[in-house]
Design an enzyme around this catalytic site. Structure first.
Site, PDB file in Angstrom:
ATOM      1  CE  LYS A 163       2.239  -1.036  11.323  1.00  0.00           C
ATOM      2  NZ  LYS A 163       3.371   0.039  11.402  1.00  0.00           N
ATOM      3  CB  CYS A 206      -0.548   2.342  10.443  1.00  0.00           C
ATOM      4  SG  CYS A 206       0.220   1.772   9.148  1.00  0.00           S
ATOM      5  CG  ASN A 236       5.093  -7.020   5.640  1.00  0.00           C
ATOM      6  OD1 ASN A 236       5.814  -6.893   4.725  1.00  0.00           O
ATOM      7  ND2 ASN A 236       4.867  -8.058   6.309  1.00  0.00           N
ATOM      8  CB  THR A 271       1.626  -6.018  16.666  1.00  0.00           C
ATOM      9  OG1 THR A 271       1.303  -4.423  16.292  1.00  0.00           O
ATOM     10  CG2 THR A 271       1.818  -6.091  17.955  1.00  0.00           C
ATOM     11  CE1 TYR A 306      -4.441  -0.975   0.263  1.00  0.00           C
ATOM     12  CE2 TYR A 306      -3.083  -3.217   0.873  1.00  0.00           C
ATOM     13  CZ  TYR A 306      -4.393  -2.592   0.348  1.00  0.00           C
ATOM     14  OH  TYR A 306      -5.570  -3.317   0.115  1.00  0.00           O
ATOM     15  CB  VAL A 307       3.824   2.219   1.832  1.00  0.00           C
ATOM     16  CG1 VAL A 307       4.903   3.469   1.692  1.00  0.00           C
ATOM     17  CG2 VAL A 307       2.874   2.738   2.922  1.00  0.00           C
ATOM     18  CG  PHE A 357       3.788  11.789   7.179  1.00  0.00           C
ATOM     19  CD1 PHE A 357       3.770  11.606   8.665  1.00  0.00           C
ATOM     20  CD2 PHE A 357       4.926  12.127   6.854  1.00  0.00           C
ATOM     21  CE1 PHE A 357       4.640  11.621   9.438  1.00  0.00           C
ATOM     22  CE2 PHE A 357       5.987  12.302   7.795  1.00  0.00           C
ATOM     23  CZ  PHE A 357       6.123  11.999   9.163  1.00  0.00           C
ATOM     24  CB  THR A 380       5.781   2.826  10.330  1.00  0.00           C
ATOM     25  OG1 THR A 380       5.269   3.831   9.436  1.00  0.00           O
ATOM     26  CG2 THR A 380       5.966   3.719  11.790  1.00  0.00           C
ATOM     27  NE  ARG A 433       0.458  -6.369  -2.068  1.00  0.00           N
ATOM     28  CZ  ARG A 433       0.279  -6.041  -0.802  1.00  0.00           C
ATOM     29  NH1 ARG A 433       1.223  -6.345  -0.094  1.00  0.00           N
ATOM     30  NH2 ARG A 433      -0.625  -5.438  -0.321  1.00  0.00           N
TER      31      ARG A 433
HETATM   32  P1  NAD Z   1       1.909  -4.161   2.788  1.00  0.00           P
HETATM   33  O1  NAD Z   1       1.820  -5.482   3.686  1.00  0.00           O
HETATM   34  O2  NAD Z   1       0.820  -3.585   2.115  1.00  0.00           O
HETATM   35  O3  NAD Z   1       3.296  -4.394   2.151  1.00  0.00           O
HETATM   36  C1  NAD Z   1       4.521  -4.800   2.311  1.00  0.00           C
HETATM   37  C2  NAD Z   1       5.138  -5.651   1.143  1.00  0.00           C
HETATM   38  O4  NAD Z   1       6.501  -5.997   1.284  1.00  0.00           O
HETATM   39  C3  NAD Z   1       4.393  -6.868   1.141  1.00  0.00           C
HETATM   40  O5  NAD Z   1       3.845  -7.179  -0.485  1.00  0.00           O
HETATM   41  C4  NAD Z   1       5.328  -8.088   1.315  1.00  0.00           C
HETATM   42  O6  NAD Z   1       5.370  -9.074   0.424  1.00  0.00           O
HETATM   43  C5  NAD Z   1       6.927  -7.238   0.967  1.00  0.00           C
HETATM   44  N1  NAD Z   1       7.927  -7.717   1.780  1.00  0.00           N
HETATM   45  C6  NAD Z   1       8.130  -8.093   2.904  1.00  0.00           C
HETATM   46  N2  NAD Z   1       9.462  -8.622   3.077  1.00  0.00           N
HETATM   47  C7  NAD Z   1       9.964  -8.572   1.926  1.00  0.00           C
HETATM   48  C8  NAD Z   1      11.356  -8.726   1.344  1.00  0.00           C
HETATM   49  N3  NAD Z   1      12.170  -9.428   2.295  1.00  0.00           N
HETATM   50  N4  NAD Z   1      11.609  -8.596   0.282  1.00  0.00           N
HETATM   51  C9  NAD Z   1      10.519  -7.966  -0.826  1.00  0.00           C
HETATM   52  N5  NAD Z   1       9.263  -7.735  -0.515  1.00  0.00           N
HETATM   53  C10 NAD Z   1       9.084  -8.028   0.964  1.00  0.00           C
HETATM   54  O7  NAD Z   1       2.425  -3.007   4.017  1.00  0.00           O
HETATM   55  P2  NAD Z   1       2.121  -1.438   3.679  1.00  0.00           P
HETATM   56  O8  NAD Z   1       1.052  -1.175   4.061  1.00  0.00           O
HETATM   57  O9  NAD Z   1       2.635  -0.815   2.425  1.00  0.00           O
HETATM   58  O10 NAD Z   1       2.983  -0.996   4.691  1.00  0.00           O
HETATM   59  C11 NAD Z   1       4.458  -0.831   4.557  1.00  0.00           C
HETATM   60  C12 NAD Z   1       5.096   0.086   5.761  1.00  0.00           C
HETATM   61  O11 NAD Z   1       4.585   1.471   5.471  1.00  0.00           O
HETATM   62  C13 NAD Z   1       4.703  -0.281   7.159  1.00  0.00           C
HETATM   63  O12 NAD Z   1       5.788  -0.187   8.078  1.00  0.00           O
HETATM   64  C14 NAD Z   1       3.619   0.718   7.476  1.00  0.00           C
HETATM   65  O13 NAD Z   1       3.532   0.866   9.034  1.00  0.00           O
HETATM   66  C15 NAD Z   1       4.267   1.832   6.832  1.00  0.00           C
HETATM   67  N6  NAD Z   1       3.329   2.749   6.303  1.00  0.00           N
HETATM   68  C16 NAD Z   1       1.812   2.200   5.860  1.00  0.00           C
HETATM   69  C17 NAD Z   1       0.799   3.317   5.260  1.00  0.00           C
HETATM   70  C18 NAD Z   1      -0.316   2.637   4.972  1.00  0.00           C
HETATM   71  O14 NAD Z   1      -1.230   3.471   4.680  1.00  0.00           O
HETATM   72  N7  NAD Z   1      -0.681   1.475   4.630  1.00  0.00           N
HETATM   73  C19 NAD Z   1       1.146   4.514   5.431  1.00  0.00           C
HETATM   74  C20 NAD Z   1       2.390   5.002   5.984  1.00  0.00           C
HETATM   75  C21 NAD Z   1       3.299   4.093   6.520  1.00  0.00           C
HETATM   76  C1  UGA Z   2      -3.219   7.080   8.901  1.00  0.00           C
HETATM   77  C2  UGA Z   2      -2.586   8.387   8.946  1.00  0.00           C
HETATM   78  O1  UGA Z   2      -3.762   9.406   8.727  1.00  0.00           O
HETATM   79  C3  UGA Z   2      -1.502   8.713   7.897  1.00  0.00           C
HETATM   80  O2  UGA Z   2      -0.842   9.797   8.036  1.00  0.00           O
HETATM   81  C4  UGA Z   2      -0.435   7.522   8.142  1.00  0.00           C
HETATM   82  O3  UGA Z   2       0.413   7.689   7.155  1.00  0.00           O
HETATM   83  C5  UGA Z   2      -1.166   6.055   8.052  1.00  0.00           C
HETATM   84  O4  UGA Z   2      -1.963   6.037   8.991  1.00  0.00           O
HETATM   85  C6  UGA Z   2      -0.272   5.042   8.423  1.00  0.00           C
HETATM   86  O5  UGA Z   2       0.946   5.324   9.087  1.00  0.00           O
HETATM   87  O6  UGA Z   2      -0.523   3.845   8.007  1.00  0.00           O
HETATM   88  P1  UGA Z   2      -4.852   5.693   7.149  1.00  0.00           P
HETATM   89  O7  UGA Z   2      -4.785   4.842   8.555  1.00  0.00           O
HETATM   90  O8  UGA Z   2      -4.528   5.037   5.851  1.00  0.00           O
HETATM   91  O9  UGA Z   2      -3.938   6.877   7.618  1.00  0.00           O
HETATM   92  O10 UGA Z   2      -6.218   6.370   7.334  1.00  0.00           O
HETATM   93  P2  UGA Z   2      -6.867   7.765   8.374  1.00  0.00           P
HETATM   94  O11 UGA Z   2      -7.539   8.610   7.420  1.00  0.00           O
HETATM   95  O12 UGA Z   2      -6.100   8.136   9.266  1.00  0.00           O
HETATM   96  O13 UGA Z   2      -7.789   6.714   9.087  1.00  0.00           O
HETATM   97  C7  UGA Z   2      -7.651   5.807  10.054  1.00  0.00           C
HETATM   98  C8  UGA Z   2      -8.873   5.264  10.777  1.00  0.00           C
HETATM   99  O14 UGA Z   2      -9.650   6.248  11.508  1.00  0.00           O
HETATM  100  C9  UGA Z   2     -10.056   4.717   9.707  1.00  0.00           C
HETATM  101  O15 UGA Z   2     -10.422   3.702  10.264  1.00  0.00           O
HETATM  102  C10 UGA Z   2     -10.896   6.092   9.729  1.00  0.00           C
HETATM  103  O16 UGA Z   2     -12.213   5.838   9.410  1.00  0.00           O
HETATM  104  C11 UGA Z   2     -10.804   6.591  11.213  1.00  0.00           C
HETATM  105  N1  UGA Z   2     -11.151   8.035  11.351  1.00  0.00           N
HETATM  106  C12 UGA Z   2     -10.460   8.967  10.646  1.00  0.00           C
HETATM  107  C13 UGA Z   2     -12.099   8.309  12.055  1.00  0.00           C
HETATM  108  O17 UGA Z   2     -12.894   7.752  12.742  1.00  0.00           O
HETATM  109  N2  UGA Z   2     -12.513   9.650  12.175  1.00  0.00           N
HETATM  110  C14 UGA Z   2     -11.964  10.868  11.734  1.00  0.00           C
HETATM  111  O18 UGA Z   2     -12.047  12.103  11.874  1.00  0.00           O
HETATM  112  C15 UGA Z   2     -10.602  10.207  10.824  1.00  0.00           C
END
Ligand code: NAD
Ligand code: UGA
Length: 490
Positions: free
Chosen positions: A298, A295, A110, A113, A31-32, A185, A151, A58
């Site tokens: 966690k 996130c 990823n 926790t 997702y990131v 972010f 993160t 994927r």
């Molecule tokens: P995700 O699970 O969607 O993607 C992670 C990917 O990494 C998976 O496809 C997995 O197969 C791959 N992977 C794991 N180990 C690997 C390796 N050794 N070599 C190659 N690929 C490997 O996770 P995500 O949601 O993208 O989150 C990634 C990080 O970003 C986390 O630390 C999360 O906390 C942080 N983050 C997430 C969001 C969000 O909105 N999802 C926002 C900000 C930060």
């Molecule tokens: C959140 C942060 O907003 C991002 O800045 C950060 O990068 C990300 O986590 C991360 O580190 O993964 P995200 O979880 O994708 O983003 O979405 P949010 O919009 O923050 O919503 C999180 C949860 O809070 C959802 O379940 C949403 O419905 C809920 N929420 C949000 C509320 O219940 N009320 C609100 O006013 C806002």
């Protein structure tokens, strides 16, 4: 070669590489990694971006021609993939060669926790990050800038640095590395806009030329004033703190929603009133069924773990309470659903609208719907679950139970069915529970729904997307989050 000569040569290589990044590798196509690299490729025509993952399925999904079925659903993403893929954006499982060819590597894997061992239930599981660092140490060539995008707990960069520097000692290689922290972010559902117009970009590090090289990448589209430079530990801690603050706001407004319901106040009015104070601000004040997503929980638990590790017990308990109250909020929704349906939902049909953790994403990780639905199933309910973007297979995986192809309404064990239309979900239902704020749930045809449901039917709006007078006009009962005007009904 003498030590000094070698150092000069490496520094020359380093400066050359850092002046302009030509090849980026991102480990982790999730997702990131997916959306972030798509935007970098879109904005930086002079950079070749290789996103690699160990998950073949994927990667295949990122490479498929049907842009409606990319592994990540984000508004605007498909259009960017269409113009960048195979131009300067590439998805593959060729992790080693992508690392060897890269000047800059983003680790975007990823960090869930830990489920067992020391710190289970709180600390982040860093095994995937460590595996990446080891692979980068082995395959990296010349000078490589390693960027923490995942993160991570404070001081993880230290571990990564140690792993990277041990590579040369053990293999006689002369490759060099610098480590930066560049937390992401973006929020799901608005990822493309967040990436294209970030409030800030944060770069933590102690190597000026590497920081400059990364800043140069962002400066293709982000103004220099928005790029903050800090030390490594401030950057790592800022990410955990930002998520903790955002989650804390949601927990605060959810706690106020409960007070509103008890007192006759309305949480929407309270949110508006307090949000007008510029010191508080209006964002993240929507009461709901508790925060979800992969996130917030966690990252707060990780912060709690760090606090305890450093002996800050009171601080740990302060942040822990945000998660405790969030779980309480989810429980509250399932309990009031049961209470309003005459104290029993065994064998009753309830339509559940929304399974994703928020609107505009297909992500269900830690969605409040999972806990709430499980509690309703435990009470014996027959649930018809609808979501515009989440498929049946994903729900099976999250609930850890198969759907019942056909529900025996007399059966006292709970069961669920995937409803492909809203009409099929609400037909003969005693209750309708809205758990995700999808735009289409704001436009429901209440006249039609009231004709389909079994009276006396209840609507439970945990997202405040409905218009109460519209609903009551058609004889439906309504509970709406934080709405004290129907307090006598709770
Ligand atoms: P995700 O699970 O969607 O993607 C992670 C990917 O990494 C998976 O496809 C997995 O197969 C791959 N992977 C794991 N180990 C690997 C390796 N050794 N070599 C190659 N690929 C490997 O996770 P995500 O949601 O993208 O989150 C990634 C990080 O970003 C986390 O630390 C999360 O906390 C942080 N983050 C997430 C969001 C969000 O909105 N999802 C926002 C900000 C930060
Ligand atoms: C959140 C942060 O907003 C991002 O800045 C950060 O990068 C990300 O986590 C991360 O580190 O993964 P995200 O979880 O994708 O983003 O979405 P949010 O919009 O923050 O919503 C999180 C949860 O809070 C959802 O379940 C949403 O419905 C809920 N929420 C949000 C509320 O219940 N009320 C609100 O006013 C806002």
């Amino acid at each position: 070669m003498g030590k000094e000569k070698k150092r000069i040569k490496l520094n020359t290589i380093k400066q050359k590489m850092n002046a302009s990044i030509k090849n980026i590798c991102c480990i982790g196509a999730g997702y990131v990694g997916g959306p972030t690299m798509a935007v970098i490729a879109d904005k930086c025509l002079d950079i070749s971006v290789h996103v690699v993952d160990i998950n073949q399925k994927r990667i295949d999904a990122w490479n498929q021609s049907d842009l409606n079925n990319l592994p990540v659903y984000e508004p605007g993403l498909a259009e960017i993939i269409e113009r960048t893929r195979d131009r300067n954006l590439f998805f593959s499982t060729e992790v080693n060669s992508a690392i060897s060819n890269a000047d800059m590597i983003f680790i975007s894997v990823n960090t869930p926790t830990k489920t067992k061992g020391i710190g289970a239930g709180k600390a982040s599981d860093l095994r995937w990050v460590e595996a990446c660092a080891r692979q980068v140490a082995k395959e990296g060539r010349n000078h490589t800038i390693v960027v923490e995008k995942s993160t991570l707990p404070v001081r993880t960069a230290e571990t990564i640095k140690k792993i990277l520097s041990s590579a040369n000692q053990s293999s006689n290689k002369s490759s060099t590395f610098s480590v930066l922290s560049n937390p992401e972010f973006l929020a799901e559902g608005t990822a493309i806009n967040d990436l294209e117009n970030p409030d800030r970009v944060l770069i933590g590090g102690d190597d000026d030329s590497s920081i400059k090289a990364l800043a140069n990448v962002y400066e293709h589209w982000v103004s220099a004033e928005k790029i903050l430079k800090t030390n490594l530990w401030s950057s790592e801690l800022s990410k955990l703190t930002a998520n903790a603050f955002l989650a804390q706001r949601i927990t605060s407004i959810n706690s106020v929603a409960a007070i509103c319901e008890a007192t006759g106040a309305d949480v929407r009015e309270v949110s508006l009133a307090i949000g007008k104070d510029s010191r508080i601000g209006s964002k993240f004040l929507n009461a709901g069924p508790g925060f979800g997503g992969s996130c917030f929980k966690k990252d707060i638990l990780n912060l709690v773990y760090l606090c305890r590790y450093f002996g800050l017990e009171e601080v740990a308990r302060y942040w822990e309470m945000v998660v405790t109250l969030n779980t309480w909020q989810q429980k509250r929704i399932s309990q009031l659903t049961v209470n309003n349906l005459f104290g029993t939902i065994t064998g009753k049909k309830i339509a559940v609208l929304g399974f994703a953790f928020k609107a505009n994403t297909n992500d269900t990780r830690d969605s409040p719907a999972i806990q709430i639905i499980n509690e309703l199933l435990e009470e014996g309910a027959q649930l018809f679950i609808h979501d515009p973007k989440v498929n049946e297979g994903q729900i099976v995986q999250d609930l850890k139970r198969d759907s019942s192809k056909c529900l025996e309404l007399a059966n006292s064990n709970g069961g669920w069915v995937y409803a492909s239309t809203i009409d099929s979900a609400v037909e003969n239902a005693d209750g309708l529970l809205i758990l995700t704020e999808w735009p289409e749930y704001r436009e429901l045809d209440w006249e039609n729904i009231s004709n389909l449901m079994r009276p006396p039917a209840w609507v439970f709006d945990a997202r405040s997307v409905t218009n109460p007078s519209e609903i009551r006009k058609f004889g439906l009962n309504l509970w709406r989050i934080g709405d004290g005007s129907n307090q006598e009904l709770i």
